[in-house]
Design a protein around this motif. Structure first.
Motif, PDB file in Angstrom:
ATOM      1  N   PRO A  88       0.789  -1.237   0.000  1.00 57.26           N
ATOM      2  CA  PRO A  88       0.000   0.000   0.000  1.00 57.26           C
ATOM      3  C   PRO A  88       0.819   1.284   0.000  1.00 57.26           C
ATOM      4  CG  PRO A  88      -1.047  -1.604   1.404  1.00 57.26           C
ATOM      5  CD  PRO A  88       0.265  -2.206   0.997  1.00 57.26           C
ATOM      6  N   HIS A  89       1.764   1.434   0.942  1.00 52.84           N
ATOM      7  CA  HIS A  89       2.435   2.732   1.027  1.00 52.84           C
ATOM      8  C   HIS A  89       3.315   2.991  -0.186  1.00 52.84           C
ATOM      9  CE1 HIS A  89       6.467   1.198   2.314  1.00 52.84           C
ATOM     10  NE2 HIS A  89       6.859   2.402   1.996  1.00 52.84           N
ATOM     11  N   LYS A  90       3.977   1.956  -0.705  1.00 50.47           N
ATOM     12  CA  LYS A  90       4.807   2.138  -1.896  1.00 50.47           C
ATOM     13  C   LYS A  90       3.946   2.464  -3.104  1.00 50.47           C
ATOM     14  CE  LYS A  90       8.706  -0.769  -0.495  1.00 50.47           C
ATOM     15  NZ  LYS A  90       9.503  -1.986  -0.799  1.00 50.47           N
ATOM     16  N   SER A  91       2.816   1.790  -3.211  1.00 50.44           N
ATOM     17  CA  SER A  91       1.922   2.035  -4.347  1.00 50.44           C
ATOM     18  C   SER A  91       1.379   3.458  -4.314  1.00 50.44           C
ATOM     19  CB  SER A  91       0.764   1.030  -4.330  1.00 50.44           C
ATOM     20  OG  SER A  91       1.240  -0.299  -4.476  1.00 50.44           O
ATOM     21  N   ILE A  92       1.039   3.938  -3.126  1.00 52.86           N
ATOM     22  CA  ILE A  92       0.513   5.301  -2.983  1.00 52.86           C
ATOM     23  C   ILE A  92       1.575   6.324  -3.380  1.00 52.86           C
ATOM     24  CG2 ILE A  92      -0.251   7.034  -1.301  1.00 52.86           C
ATOM     25  CD1 ILE A  92      -1.590   4.649   0.224  1.00 52.86           C
ATOM     26  N   VAL A  93       2.789   6.148  -2.869  1.00 48.43           N
ATOM     27  CA  VAL A  93       3.871   7.089  -3.168  1.00 48.43           C
ATOM     28  C   VAL A  93       4.231   7.037  -4.647  1.00 48.43           C
ATOM     29  CG1 VAL A  93       6.291   7.648  -2.735  1.00 48.43           C
ATOM     30  CG2 VAL A  93       4.782   7.089  -0.822  1.00 48.43           C
ATOM     31  N   ASP A  94       4.334   5.843  -5.216  1.00 46.67           N
ATOM     32  CA  ASP A  94       4.659   5.715  -6.643  1.00 46.67           C
ATOM     33  C   ASP A  94       3.581   6.355  -7.509  1.00 46.67           C
ATOM     34  OD1 ASP A  94       6.978   4.391  -6.039  1.00 46.67           O
ATOM     35  OD2 ASP A  94       6.202   2.374  -6.461  1.00 46.67           O
ATOM     36  N   TYR A  95       2.327   6.136  -7.140  1.00 50.77           N
ATOM     37  CA  TYR A  95       1.226   6.727  -7.905  1.00 50.77           C
ATOM     38  C   TYR A  95       1.287   8.251  -7.839  1.00 50.77           C
ATOM     39  CZ  TYR A  95      -3.487   7.662  -9.640  1.00 50.77           C
ATOM     40  OH  TYR A  95      -4.549   8.137 -10.378  1.00 50.77           O
ATOM     41  N   SER A  96       1.621   8.780  -6.665  1.00 50.66           N
ATOM     42  CA  SER A  96       1.686  10.235  -6.513  1.00 50.66           C
ATOM     43  C   SER A  96       2.751  10.837  -7.426  1.00 50.66           C
ATOM     44  CB  SER A  96       1.953  10.617  -5.054  1.00 50.66           C
ATOM     45  OG  SER A  96       3.275  10.282  -4.660  1.00 50.66           O
ATOM     46  N   LYS A  97       3.846  10.113  -7.622  1.00 49.71           N
ATOM     47  CA  LYS A  97       4.913  10.594  -8.516  1.00 49.71           C
ATOM     48  C   LYS A  97       4.483  10.495  -9.973  1.00 49.71           C
ATOM     49  CE  LYS A  97       8.843   9.357  -5.567  1.00 49.71           C
ATOM     50  NZ  LYS A  97      10.043   8.480  -5.470  1.00 49.71           N
ATOM     51  N   GLN A  98       3.968   9.337 -10.338  1.00 49.74           N
ATOM     52  CA  GLN A  98       3.612   9.093 -11.731  1.00 49.74           C
ATOM     53  C   GLN A  98       2.471   9.988 -12.203  1.00 49.74           C
ATOM     54  OE1 GLN A  98       2.777   4.899 -11.584  1.00 49.74           O
ATOM     55  NE2 GLN A  98       4.916   4.367 -11.159  1.00 49.74           N
ATOM     56  N   SER A  99       1.611  10.399 -11.294  1.00 52.72           N
ATOM     57  CA  SER A  99       0.437  11.198 -11.665  1.00 52.72           C
ATOM     58  C   SER A  99       0.594  12.677 -11.336  1.00 52.72           C
ATOM     59  CB  SER A  99      -0.807  10.640 -10.960  1.00 52.72           C
ATOM     60  OG  SER A  99      -1.015   9.282 -11.304  1.00 52.72           O
ATOM     61  N   ASP A 100       1.804  13.094 -10.983  1.00 52.49           N
ATOM     62  CA  ASP A 100       2.084  14.496 -10.666  1.00 52.49           C
ATOM     63  C   ASP A 100       1.125  15.044  -9.609  1.00 52.49           C
ATOM     64  OD1 ASP A 100       4.244  14.762 -12.454  1.00 52.49           O
ATOM     65  OD2 ASP A 100       2.870  15.074 -14.126  1.00 52.49           O
ATOM     66  N   ILE A 101       0.944  14.275  -8.551  1.00 50.25           N
ATOM     67  CA  ILE A 101       0.061  14.685  -7.457  1.00 50.25           C
ATOM     68  C   ILE A 101       0.709  15.821  -6.669  1.00 50.25           C
ATOM     69  CG2 ILE A 101      -1.006  13.923  -5.299  1.00 50.25           C
ATOM     70  CD1 ILE A 101      -2.344  12.802  -7.830  1.00 50.25           C
ATOM     71  N   ARG A 125       4.272   5.664   6.842  1.00 44.24           N
ATOM     72  CA  ARG A 125       5.241   5.418   5.766  1.00 44.24           C
ATOM     73  C   ARG A 125       5.046   6.378   4.605  1.00 44.24           C
ATOM     74  NH1 ARG A 125       8.093   0.612   5.930  1.00 44.24           N
ATOM     75  NH2 ARG A 125       7.691  -0.661   7.770  1.00 44.24           N
ATOM     76  N   VAL A 126       3.805   6.708   4.309  1.00 47.23           N
ATOM     77  CA  VAL A 126       3.558   7.676   3.241  1.00 47.23           C
ATOM     78  C   VAL A 126       4.097   9.044   3.637  1.00 47.23           C
ATOM     79  CG1 VAL A 126       1.772   8.917   1.958  1.00 47.23           C
ATOM     80  CG2 VAL A 126       1.563   6.447   2.296  1.00 47.23           C
ATOM     81  N   ILE A 127       3.850   9.461   4.876  1.00 45.53           N
ATOM     82  CA  ILE A 127       4.369  10.746   5.357  1.00 45.53           C
ATOM     83  C   ILE A 127       5.884  10.803   5.213  1.00 45.53           C
ATOM     84  CG2 ILE A 127       4.784  12.105   7.461  1.00 45.53           C
ATOM     85  CD1 ILE A 127       1.958  11.303   8.369  1.00 45.53           C
ATOM     86  N   ASN A 128       6.545   9.706   5.536  1.00 43.13           N
ATOM     87  CA  ASN A 128       8.005   9.690   5.562  1.00 43.13           C
ATOM     88  C   ASN A 128       8.664   9.475   4.212  1.00 43.13           C
ATOM     89  OD1 ASN A 128       8.804  10.078   8.362  1.00 43.13           O
ATOM     90  ND2 ASN A 128       7.655   8.212   8.764  1.00 43.13           N
ATOM     91  N   THR A 129       7.879   9.171   3.169  1.00 36.39           N
ATOM     92  CA  THR A 129       8.490   8.896   1.867  1.00 36.39           C
ATOM     93  C   THR A 129       7.887   9.689   0.718  1.00 36.39           C
ATOM     94  OG1 THR A 129       7.040   6.953   1.629  1.00 36.39           O
ATOM     95  CG2 THR A 129       9.268   6.565   2.464  1.00 36.39           C
ATOM     96  N   ALA A 130       6.730  10.282   0.892  1.00 34.65           N
ATOM     97  CA  ALA A 130       6.112  11.048  -0.185  1.00 34.65           C
ATOM     98  C   ALA A 130       6.866  12.354  -0.416  1.00 34.65           C
ATOM     99  CB  ALA A 130       4.651  11.338   0.126  1.00 34.65           C
ATOM    100  N   ALA A 131       6.952  12.758  -1.684  1.00 39.19           N
ATOM    101  CA  ALA A 131       7.660  13.988  -2.026  1.00 39.19           C
ATOM    102  C   ALA A 131       6.748  15.205  -1.961  1.00 39.19           C
ATOM    103  CB  ALA A 131       8.257  13.864  -3.427  1.00 39.19           C
ATOM    104  N   VAL A 132       5.466  14.996  -1.671  1.00 41.26           N
ATOM    105  CA  VAL A 132       4.494  16.090  -1.620  1.00 41.26           C
ATOM    106  C   VAL A 132       3.877  16.149  -0.232  1.00 41.26           C
ATOM    107  CG1 VAL A 132       3.989  15.927  -4.076  1.00 41.26           C
ATOM    108  CG2 VAL A 132       2.625  14.595  -2.445  1.00 41.26           C
ATOM    109  N   PRO A 133       3.233  17.256   0.127  1.00 43.96           N
ATOM    110  CA  PRO A 133       2.594  17.346   1.442  1.00 43.96           C
ATOM    111  C   PRO A 133       1.553  16.247   1.646  1.00 43.96           C
ATOM    112  CG  PRO A 133       2.725  19.515   0.423  1.00 43.96           C
ATOM    113  CD  PRO A 133       3.141  18.529  -0.625  1.00 43.96           C
TER     114      PRO A 133
END
Length: 298
Positions: A88-101, A125-133
């Motif tokens: 889940p957390h990797k998929s969420i972070v990867d999706y956020s990058k690929q979709s310019d979230i 995990r999302v908080i600690n690895t996502a590149a966006v707020p």
């Protein structure tokens, strides 16, 4: 401020209660909301039997996403929906990058229950690895969450993560017309009654004035007029939560720079308490990726 917002959902009551807040943010900024469900196929129990069980997870995910997407459409918010398989957390972070979230909005807990709020969870995990707020919302029936915000709080300790939070706070306040509150807490819990403690508290207060002056100077360089700066003494988590209640704060913003390091407000300490106890949503911002982030994700 935000053109694309990601809302990961597991269909739980907690997620459904946060969807309304995510849609308010999207509507305010005329953003498209991406609604995502991740079928957790990384668990041993699922990997062992594959096939039919995964089909069931995907089918359920499609139902969850379809219902949320229809609600978004009914509210007049443009929507994109997706169902993925994986961690889940990797998929969420990867999706956020690929979709310019531009921003991720998610509850602090979901189907796994309130007893596992954040600690070791997908949200942490999302908080600690996502590149966006990442806006972490602790679902509660005590008070409704409303966006745009009227009063935004940024607790600052002078760290790099806190500096990012101040910048985000300025942007949010300018975009929504909110009053920005800058707060520094001088932690006095470990200070005893002797003279050395008195001197130490004086040093901490002097440093607090420097920290707030630096943050205020950053604000003064913008067109933001409505700003309040405060120094308080005591237990940081309690002071922050009390300040939220006493000053009608409806959004807090805090900084982190990766892994489980939430600057001075370390996980297991102040930040863990804030995200569990905060009566309002908390936006977490972090520094750009570093080598340590890659190690954490792997």
């Amino acid at each position: 401020m935000y053109d694309t917002i990601l809302f990961p959902t597991d269909g739980s009551d907690a997620a459904e209660s946060v969807l309304e807040y995510a849609l308010q943010i999207a509507a305010e900024h005329e953003a498209t909301i991406h609604i995502l469900n991740v079928a957790d196929t990384g668990r041993d129990s699922v990997t062992a039997i594959r096939g039919e069980v995964i089909d069931v997870l995907e089918t359920e995910g499609e139902r969850i996403v379809a219902e949320a997407a229809q609600y978004a459409k009914d509210e007049g918010v443009p929507v994109v929906s997706a169902v993925l398989q994986g961690d889940p957390h990797k998929s969420i972070v990867d999706y956020s990058k690929q979709s310019d979230i531009d921003c991720i909005v998610m509850p602090t807990h979901g189907q796994r229950g309130i007893k596992r709020i954040l600690l070791g969870s997908v949200t942490e995990r999302v908080i600690n690895t996502a590149a966006v707020p990442v806006v972490a919302v602790n679902p509660t029936e005590d008070r409704p969450f409303v966006y745009p915000s009227k009063h935004v709080l940024v607790p600052t300790d002078g760290s790099r993560g806190a500096a990012l939070a101040v910048t985000e706070g300025i942007d949010v306040a300018r975009a929504t017309g909110a009053t920005l509150h800058l707060l520094h807490v001088v932690e006095t819990g470990g200070l005893g009654p002797d003279a050395r403690s008195v001197l130490r508290e004086g040093e901490l207060t002097e440093r607090a004035n420097e920290i707030l002056a630096e943050a205020t100077e950053k604000v003064e360089k913008t067109s933001l007029d409505s700003v309040t700066s405060v120094i308080e003494h005591g237990n940081p988590a309690k002071v922050i939560c009390d300040y939220i209640d006493e000053n009608e704060i409806d959004l807090a913003i805090m900084g982190t720079h990766g892994q489980t390091d939430f600057s001075r407000y370390v996980m297991g300490g102040v930040s863990a308490k804030i995200i569990r106890q905060s009566p309002v949503p908390v936006t977490w911002v972090r520094e750009p990726e570093s080598e340590s982030d890659e190690q954490f994700r792997s």
